[in-house]
Design an enzyme around this catalytic site. Structure first.
Site, PDB file in Angstrom:
ATOM      1  N   ASP A 262       0.860  -1.187   0.000  1.00 12.32           N
ATOM      2  CA  ASP A 262       0.000   0.000   0.000  1.00 12.32           C
ATOM      3  C   ASP A 262       0.897   1.238   0.000  1.00 12.32           C
ATOM      4  O   ASP A 262       1.718   1.425   0.910  1.00 12.32           O
ATOM      5  CB  ASP A 262      -0.902  -0.028   1.245  1.00 12.32           C
ATOM      6  CG  ASP A 262      -1.979   1.039   1.200  1.00 12.32           C
ATOM      7  OD1 ASP A 262      -3.124   0.731   1.562  1.00 12.32           O
ATOM      8  OD2 ASP A 262      -1.680   2.191   0.833  1.00 12.32           O
TER       9      ASP A 262
ATOM     10  N   ASP B 188      -3.645   2.294  -5.335  1.00 15.64           N
ATOM     11  CA  ASP B 188      -2.307   2.334  -4.713  1.00 15.64           C
ATOM     12  C   ASP B 188      -2.027   1.095  -3.863  1.00 15.64           C
ATOM     13  O   ASP B 188      -1.118   1.102  -3.040  1.00 15.64           O
ATOM     14  CB  ASP B 188      -2.162   3.603  -3.855  1.00 15.64           C
ATOM     15  CG  ASP B 188      -2.771   3.443  -2.472  1.00 15.64           C
ATOM     16  OD1 ASP B 188      -3.795   2.745  -2.340  1.00 15.64           O
ATOM     17  OD2 ASP B 188      -2.204   4.000  -1.518  1.00 15.64           O
ATOM     18  N   GLU B 189      -2.815   0.052  -4.037  1.00 21.47           N
ATOM     19  CA  GLU B 189      -2.584  -1.124  -3.191  1.00 21.47           C
ATOM     20  C   GLU B 189      -2.856  -2.421  -3.935  1.00 21.47           C
ATOM     21  O   GLU B 189      -3.562  -2.430  -4.952  1.00 21.47           O
ATOM     22  CB  GLU B 189      -3.453  -1.067  -1.935  1.00 21.47           C
ATOM     23  CG  GLU B 189      -4.927  -1.125  -2.217  1.00 21.47           C
ATOM     24  CD  GLU B 189      -5.775  -1.241  -0.967  1.00 21.47           C
ATOM     25  OE1 GLU B 189      -5.504  -2.096  -0.116  1.00 21.47           O
ATOM     26  OE2 GLU B 189      -6.730  -0.457  -0.861  1.00 21.47           O
TER      27      GLU B 189
HETATM   28  P1  TTP Z   1      -5.116   5.064   1.091  1.00 22.93           P
HETATM   29  O1  TTP Z   1      -4.093   4.032   0.753  1.00 22.93           O
HETATM   30  O2  TTP Z   1      -6.235   4.672   1.982  1.00 22.93           O
HETATM   31  O3  TTP Z   1      -4.442   6.309   1.775  1.00 22.93           O
HETATM   32  P2  TTP Z   1      -3.057   6.969   1.469  1.00 22.93           P
HETATM   33  O4  TTP Z   1      -2.281   6.205   0.466  1.00 22.93           O
HETATM   34  O5  TTP Z   1      -3.277   8.411   1.129  1.00 22.93           O
HETATM   35  O6  TTP Z   1      -2.356   6.929   2.882  1.00 22.93           O
HETATM   36  P3  TTP Z   1      -1.764   5.655   3.649  1.00 22.93           P
HETATM   37  O7  TTP Z   1      -1.987   4.458   2.779  1.00 22.93           O
HETATM   38  O8  TTP Z   1      -0.325   5.970   3.840  1.00 22.93           O
HETATM   39  O9  TTP Z   1      -2.510   5.604   4.934  1.00 22.93           O
HETATM   40  O10 TTP Z   1      -5.733   5.643  -0.240  1.00 22.93           O
HETATM   41  C1  TTP Z   1      -4.982   5.806  -1.442  1.00 22.93           C
HETATM   42  C2  TTP Z   1      -5.463   7.042  -2.167  1.00 22.93           C
HETATM   43  O11 TTP Z   1      -6.851   6.915  -2.465  1.00 22.93           O
HETATM   44  C3  TTP Z   1      -5.312   8.279  -1.347  1.00 22.93           C
HETATM   45  O12 TTP Z   1      -4.015   8.850  -1.452  1.00 22.93           O
HETATM   46  C4  TTP Z   1      -6.398   9.146  -1.902  1.00 22.93           C
HETATM   47  C5  TTP Z   1      -7.482   8.185  -2.350  1.00 22.93           C
HETATM   48  N1  TTP Z   1      -8.568   8.157  -1.337  1.00 22.93           N
HETATM   49  C6  TTP Z   1      -9.631   9.042  -1.501  1.00 22.93           C
HETATM   50  O13 TTP Z   1      -9.698   9.755  -2.505  1.00 22.93           O
HETATM   51  N2  TTP Z   1     -10.588   9.078  -0.527  1.00 22.93           N
HETATM   52  C7  TTP Z   1     -10.553   8.285   0.586  1.00 22.93           C
HETATM   53  O14 TTP Z   1     -11.446   8.358   1.447  1.00 22.93           O
HETATM   54  C8  TTP Z   1      -9.456   7.381   0.733  1.00 22.93           C
HETATM   55  C9  TTP Z   1      -9.367   6.495   1.953  1.00 22.93           C
HETATM   56  C10 TTP Z   1      -8.488   7.360  -0.243  1.00 22.93           C
HETATM   57 MG    MG Z   2      -2.055   4.104   0.615  1.00 27.19          MG
END
Ligand code: TTP
Ligand code: MG
Length: 620
Positions: free
Chosen positions: A106, A198-199
């Protein structure tokens, strides 16, 4: 303004208002003050009222469930049930598979870190990606220290962190970077499953064997490569199954990895104190339901195993037992086209009551959906209109056809017909979704076969069975989705569209659409890899459908059509209205939800109608 204190009465509401991303990495440890500020900032808004109503509904529902539990426990032989459950646990344990090395990767603060690549001045600063008058898609780790996070309204984020910088969203860039990182991951497992932009999940067993690498070194190397090639950091979890790997990838975020020992005892003790909220599939609603019967940690599941056994239909016995043991699917495979269940598009806007303006939005949605369906090669036979009132309540209306549709004209006209049944309404979101899909590409491939097969899905008998049907039951956001039960990878009942709820958790003063093709929500458009609604709300085993989960009315309707039965249908009685029915767990849960929310929904509709009438009266 009086601020809700975390008293007995308001604690659940304050927690609810804090939003879905409270378990995000990098947030300040003590959330109490942060939650209080959020509650204070939201108070007086329609969003606040809607959350309050939903919290009250849930409290009532919990009351009913607890009463049902007490009735069941009163007549039950608890120790006999416990012995039965112990036996089930032994059987599950015997099938535990520790042979596969599963990794969940992730990216860290993905959108934020991509923005930082393009604007290095942001380094070390507290910033959010999104607008002051919109919602944040994500926040830099510096901003998270103040409690700022994904899905949070910009004005609340600003209250928490007055120096917060707002950075524009650039979906195209995130898509480009997403493609680059997915290509790297695929080098380690060509069958990897991208679970969002992103995961993803990988099975690196074969790669480690072929390259004589330990899992740790392999994952370190993969993360280093991502960093080298993109300047972005990624975190990873290494575990024997997808659920554990996902939980572990958050452990050493940002830019870290965590390897859970592949041993039964280590896994059991890891699970013992783990908050149930950390389990993918358990969001705010499920958390409250479980807490109501005493389950706060995965260890508690064992203590309350008799209750869970008796309340299987609410809580999903198999899912919870497997969760308690830290057992889940280790099957990693790419998304298959045939698994796609739906395709849709939606628009969010400042509240609108004008018919022409709303129909214009609907037309835009129909055009976008037609484009997406054409680009990706789908047609469908059930159309669902989704709309969100200015009171934040969400409804769906569906209509089935005896032919495949995908053209804008059909989408718009039928969407309009469904909407006009509801008129007048004041909306802040409108969407269309097609289900019962037909893969046009598969049809192309199988052209010759099709030519020789006489009775396809449009045979007269089947056509008669499908008929033309409309589902006019009001539905709420609290969703029951039977898709999620398939292999015990999630709780049966209470899914919440948390991302979406959070994403619209404000009075948005301006249309937040920033780029052509943007759906208007904080999610990237359909055709790009999109983050699941929320990782917690996303079952581990399911491949992503196009966007949101299957609306509940669709679940009901599909049952009516007689096409999707056979998942444990049995006769049960609704504890609310006493009606008996032949259905499965999720069908019953859907009915209970409906019973409980009907009055609130009708009230809101009447209110909305009255407001419209008042306004018309004034105009005259
Ligand atoms: P995440 O992987 O949940 O968050 P992140 O990568 O920003 O942070 P981390 O993993 O380090 O905790 O989500 C990936 C992307 O998806 C995030 O950068 C933006 C988008 N996203 C949204 O647009 N709205 C949301 O509610 C979430 C959770 C994510
Ligand atoms: Mg992330």
């Amino acid at each position: 303004m009086s601020v809700p204190q975390a008293s007995q009465d308001t604690a659940s509401l304050v927690k609810r208002l804090a939003g879905p991303s409270v378990t995000k990495a990098g947030l300040a440890k003590d959330q109490t003050e942060i939650n209080r500020i959020i509650a204070e900032a939201s108070k007086g808004s329609k969003f606040y009222d809607n959350e309050k109503r939903k919290d009250k509904d849930l409290t009532e529902r919990i009351g009913v469930i607890l009463k049902h539990r007490d009735d069941l426990l009163r007549n039950a032989d608890k120790s006999k049930i416990e012995r039965t459950v112990d036996h089930m646990l032994t059987e599950l344990e015997a099938r535990r598979d520790l042979s596969q090395i599963i990794v969940h990767v992730d990216m860290d603060a993905f959108y934020a870190n991509v923005e930082m690549l393009d604007n290095p001045d942001l380094k070390g600063k507290a910033f959010g990606v999104g607008h002051l008058h919109g919602v944040l898609t994500t926040a830099s780790y510096e901003a998270r220290k103040f409690g700022v996070r994904s899905g949070m309204p910009g004005f609340i984020a600003k209250k928490l962190c007055p120096d917060l910088i707002f950075v524009d969203i650039h979906f195209k860039r995130y898509s480009e970077m997403s493609a680059v990182i997915m290509d790297i991951f695929k080098q380690y497992d060509p069958n990897m499953y991208p679970a969002g932009c992103d995961e993803g999940y990988l099975n690196i067993t074969e790669y480690c064997r072929a390259h004589s690498l330990s899992a740790d070194i392999c994952v370190q190397e993969m993360r280093a490569r991502v960093h080298r090639e993109t300047d972005l950091t990624v975190s990873a979890g290494i575990a024997p199954n997808k659920m554990l790997a996902k939980i572990c990838s958050d452990k050493n975020k940002p830019n870290g990895q965590f390897h859970l020992p592949f041993e039964r005892d280590a896994i059991l003790s890891f699970m013992h104190d783990l908050s149930i909220r950390k389990i993918p599939g358990i969001g705010r609603v499920n958390e409250r339901l479980l807490e109501s019967i005493g389950i706060k940690t995965c260890g508690d599941i064992y203590t309350y195993r008799a209750t869970v056994y008796l309340m299987d239909k609410y809580f999903g016995l198999q899912f919870l037992l497997r969760t308690h043991l830290g057992i889940a699917s280790n099957n990693v495979e790419p998304v298959l086209r045939e698994e796609r269940k739906s395709i849709g598009a939606e628009r969010t806007f400042s509240p609108l009551g004008d018919k022409e303006q709303i129909l214009k939005k609907l037309e835009e949605v129909a055009v976008e959906l037609e484009n997406d369906m054409q680009k990706t090669g789908w047609a469908g036979r059930t159309l669902t209109l989704k709309y969100k009132l200015d009171t934040y309540q969400v409804f769906t209306r569906a209509k089935s056809f005896d032919r495949w549709i995908s053209k804008k004209g059909d989408l718009f006209m039928n969407g309009k017909e469904l909407l006009m049944h509801e008129w007048p309404v004041k909306l802040r979101l409108i969407g269309l979704r097609m289900t019962k899909l037909k893969d046009l590409r598969a049809a192309e491939d199988k052209g010759i076969k099709r030519f020789f097969s006489a009775a396809g899905p449009s045979s007269p008998a089947k056509r008669q069975k499908m008929g033309h049907r409309e589902s006019m039951e009001p539905e709420e956001v609290l969703d029951v989705s039977d898709e999620y039960q398939e292999d015990c990878e999630s709780m049966p009942g209470y899914e919440e569209h948390e991302f979406e709820e959070a994403g619209l958790a404000i009075e948005i003063p301006d249309d937040p659409i920033t780029e052509p093709g943007d759906t208007g929500s904080s999610r990237p458009p359909q055709s790009r890899p999109s983050k699941p609604i929320s990782s917690a709300a996303k079952p581990m085993s399911k491949k992503p459908t196009s966007t949101a989960q299957k609306p509940r009315s669709m679940a009901t309707q599909e049952k009516d059509e007689g096409g999707d039965e056979g998942e444990g249908g049995r006769s049960c009685v609704c504890p609310i209205c006493g009606k008996s029915m032949e259905t499965d767990n999720s069908g019953l849960n859907a009915h209970i939800d409906f019973c409980l929310s009907r009055s609130a929904i009708l009230e809101a509709q009447v209110e909305s109608l009255n407001r419209q009438k008042e306004r018309k009266g004034k105009k005259r």
